[in-house]
Write an enzyme that holds these catalytic residues in place. Structure first.
Site, mmCIF file in Angstrom:
data_model
loop_
_atom_site.group_PDB
_atom_site.id
_atom_site.type_symbol
_atom_site.label_atom_id
_atom_site.label_comp_id
_atom_site.label_asym_id
_atom_site.label_seq_id
_atom_site.Cartn_x
_atom_site.Cartn_y
_atom_site.Cartn_z
ATOM 1 N N ALA A 1 3.892 6.151 -71.314
ATOM 2 C CA ALA A 1 2.747 5.546 -72.009
ATOM 3 C C ALA A 1 2.097 6.535 -72.997
ATOM 4 O O ALA A 1 2.106 7.733 -72.736
ATOM 5 C CB ALA A 1 1.708 5.085 -70.982
ATOM 6 N N PRO A 2 1.565 6.050 -74.109
ATOM 7 C CA PRO A 2 1.501 4.641 -74.532
ATOM 8 C C PRO A 2 2.817 4.076 -75.074
ATOM 9 O O PRO A 2 2.931 2.878 -75.277
ATOM 10 C CB PRO A 2 0.439 4.675 -75.641
ATOM 11 C CG PRO A 2 0.501 6.064 -76.184
ATOM 12 C CD PRO A 2 0.847 6.949 -75.031
ATOM 13 N N ASP B 1 5.478 4.584 -65.951
ATOM 14 C CA ASP B 1 4.182 5.238 -66.155
ATOM 15 C C ASP B 1 3.115 4.400 -65.457
ATOM 16 O O ASP B 1 3.114 3.172 -65.597
ATOM 17 C CB ASP B 1 3.865 5.344 -67.664
ATOM 18 C CG ASP B 1 2.828 6.434 -67.943
ATOM 19 O OD1 ASP B 1 1.748 6.399 -67.326
ATOM 20 O OD2 ASP B 1 3.101 7.304 -68.774
ATOM 21 N N GLY C 1 5.400 5.850 -77.469
ATOM 22 C CA GLY C 1 6.023 6.311 -78.719
ATOM 23 C C GLY C 1 7.507 6.608 -78.552
ATOM 24 O O GLY C 1 8.329 6.208 -79.385
ATOM 25 N N ASP D 1 8.155 13.179 -70.842
ATOM 26 C CA ASP D 1 7.104 13.831 -71.641
ATOM 27 C C ASP D 1 5.801 13.674 -70.855
ATOM 28 O O ASP D 1 4.887 12.985 -71.283
ATOM 29 C CB ASP D 1 7.039 13.126 -73.010
ATOM 30 C CG ASP D 1 5.986 13.720 -73.927
ATOM 31 O OD1 ASP D 1 5.728 14.934 -73.849
ATOM 32 O OD2 ASP D 1 5.427 12.960 -74.748
ATOM 33 N N LYS E 1 5.132 21.702 -70.357
ATOM 34 C CA LYS E 1 3.773 22.131 -70.697
ATOM 35 C C LYS E 1 3.626 23.608 -70.320
ATOM 36 O O LYS E 1 3.965 23.988 -69.195
ATOM 37 C CB LYS E 1 2.801 21.283 -69.865
ATOM 38 C CG LYS E 1 1.431 21.175 -70.428
ATOM 39 C CD LYS E 1 1.333 20.047 -71.405
ATOM 40 C CE LYS E 1 0.151 20.241 -72.331
ATOM 41 N NZ LYS E 1 0.342 19.640 -73.631
HETATM 42 C C1 LIG Z 1 1.795 12.771 -73.150
HETATM 43 S S1 LIG Z 1 1.807 11.215 -72.389
HETATM 44 C C2 LIG Z 1 3.374 10.591 -72.865
HETATM 45 C C3 LIG Z 1 3.443 10.126 -74.297
HETATM 46 C C4 LIG Z 1 4.693 9.347 -74.581
HETATM 47 N N1 LIG Z 1 5.873 10.205 -74.589
HETATM 48 C C5 LIG Z 1 4.613 8.620 -75.891
HETATM 49 O O1 LIG Z 1 5.525 8.819 -76.726
HETATM 50 O O2 LIG Z 1 3.719 7.795 -76.112
HETATM 51 C C6 LIG Z 1 2.014 11.616 -70.701
HETATM 52 C C7 LIG Z 1 2.142 10.413 -69.774
HETATM 53 O O3 LIG Z 1 2.693 10.855 -68.542
HETATM 54 C C8 LIG Z 1 2.217 10.003 -67.537
HETATM 55 N N2 LIG Z 1 2.448 10.596 -66.209
HETATM 56 C C9 LIG Z 1 1.910 11.726 -65.685
HETATM 57 N N3 LIG Z 1 2.372 11.898 -64.426
HETATM 58 C C10 LIG Z 1 3.229 10.885 -64.163
HETATM 59 C C11 LIG Z 1 4.040 10.520 -63.041
HETATM 60 N N4 LIG Z 1 4.033 11.226 -61.916
HETATM 61 N N5 LIG Z 1 4.818 9.418 -63.130
HETATM 62 C C12 LIG Z 1 4.829 8.675 -64.271
HETATM 63 N N6 LIG Z 1 4.085 8.974 -65.354
HETATM 64 C C13 LIG Z 1 3.287 10.056 -65.303
HETATM 65 C C14 LIG Z 1 0.752 9.832 -67.902
HETATM 66 O O4 LIG Z 1 0.224 8.649 -67.310
HETATM 67 C C15 LIG Z 1 0.795 9.756 -69.424
HETATM 68 O O5 LIG Z 1 0.803 8.420 -69.870
#
Ligand SMILES: C[S@@+](CC[C@H](N)C(=O)[O-])C[C@H]1O[C@@H](n2cnc3c(N)ncnc32)[C@H](O)[C@@H]1O
Length: 322
Positions: free
Chosen positions: A193-194, A212, A196, A249, A279
């Site tokens: 999410a969101p 997500d 991309g 990501d 990260k």
């Molecule tokens: C930086 S954003 C990703 C952006 C995405 N790559 C895009 O292109 O829109 C990080 C996402 O990782 C998700 N996230 C973090 N820990 C997670 C987990 N254990 N399982 C699934 N999603 C997770 C968060 O909810 C967040 O939406």
């Protein structure tokens, strides 16, 4: 700097733009330096240009004259294929000309000599860095300079229907790792999410399973090839060998992320590719990278680790499942 210091004994640094651009002096010749970079490309070095000539800046039209003369005397090189002119400037430089003006003048000189100039996919690059009082000028191929964008600063056009800026990271990874996303069929996007990255994979024709707990952008509902699971990645399971591409990501603790990716590795076919951001939360980025990579290497082979232009406090890994 730390990576280069570990690689080259006796290297000296002079900062040109704080935290961004520095001049290095090394006790190696050009070929030795290039061979070292090819052998193990530093993760945090996006661009490097040789300094073949140093031209003192006069602050007037003589500067363009001096650059034109320099190009004329390097005539042989312009006959080797298309050339791009890259100019970057330090703030406060006494060089009075913009990149566009400099390029226009030097393009004309190259064409007058029978050479060909280009903006995209050049065979060679004339790089000029305008420091406070000197121009650093060097030639090289895009491979030697590690990028065919000035300073490695690759820019993509923002599209009207683009869901997130994160998409640029995957677009850049595609180029940096020569990935050809359209050659994959079935992708798993963890931390989607969101959306991309999911959007880009769908545009490239893949079937995508996105995981997500947060909401994906409603626009993505239009894609029948998308399966969206609104869950934590640790709560989902897939049949072995389902996917040939994993992207992740998550912006999460690097070791937790690695653990989670390994849990999902059974769902990948042998030879499947993975693109993962790491990260860098702590003070010791090189140590964090080493720890994460050695954990992932129990299942994957690392092909390349790079801090891309669109990565901020993170790097991107390209791995292949053994
Ligand atoms: C930086 S954003 C990703 C952006 C995405 N790559 C895009 O292109 O829109 C990080 C996402 O990782 C998700 N996230 C973090 N820990 C997670 C987990 N254990 N399982 C699934 N999603 C997770 C968060 O909810 C967040 O939406």
């Amino acid at each position: 700097m730390e990576e280069l210091r570990r690689m080259i004994q006796g290297i000296k640094f002079t900062q040109l733009i704080a935290g961004e651009v520095f001049r290095i002096d090394v006790p190696l010749n050009r070929e030795e330096m290039l061979a070292k970079l090819q052998e193990s490309e530093p993760i945090f070095l996006r661009h490097i240009q040789p300094i073949d000539r140093i031209v003192p800046i006069q602050g007037n039209a003589d500067d363009l004259q001096a650059l034109s003369e320099l190009v004329r005397h390097a005539r042989m090189r312009w006959e080797n294929g298309s050339t791009a002119i890259h100019l970057r400037r330090v703030e406060g430089t006494s060089f009075p000309y913009s990149a566009a003006d400099t390029k226009a003048v030097l393009d004309a000189v190259i064409m007058e000599l029978g050479g060909e100039t280009t903006m995209q996919s050049p065979e060679q690059i004339l790089s000029i860095f305008a420091g406070q009082s000197e121009l650093y000028v060097g030639w090289g191929t895009p491979a030697e300079q590690l990028s065919d964008w000035p300073g490695g600063a690759i820019r993509f056009q923002r599209e009207d229907d683009q869901i997130s800026r994160a998409k640029f990271k995957l677009l850049e990874a595609e180029r940096a790792f020569k990935l050809y996303l359209e050659t994959f069929r079935e992708a798993l996007d963890i931390g989607a999410a969101p959306g991309g990255w999911t959007q880009l994979l769908l545009e490239r024709g893949l079937r995508v399973t996105s995981v997500d707990p947060a909401e994906l952008h409603p626009k993505l509902a239009a894609y029948p090839r998308l399966t969206a699971l609104k869950k934590n990645a640790s709560d989902v399971q897939f049949a072995p060998g389902t996917f040939d591409l994993l992207v992740c990501d998550m912006s999460w603790s690097p070791m937790q992320m690695a653990k989670l990716v390994l849990e999902k590795a059974d769902a990948l076919r042998d030879g499947a590719a993975a693109v993962i951001t790491v990260k860098l939360m702590h003070k010791k980025p090189l140590q964090t990278i080493r720890d994460v990579v050695s954990k992932l290497e129990t299942v994957f082979e690392l092909r390349k680790a790079k801090q891309l232009f669109h990565n901020r406090d993170e790097i991107t890994l390209y791995l292949v499942k053994r």
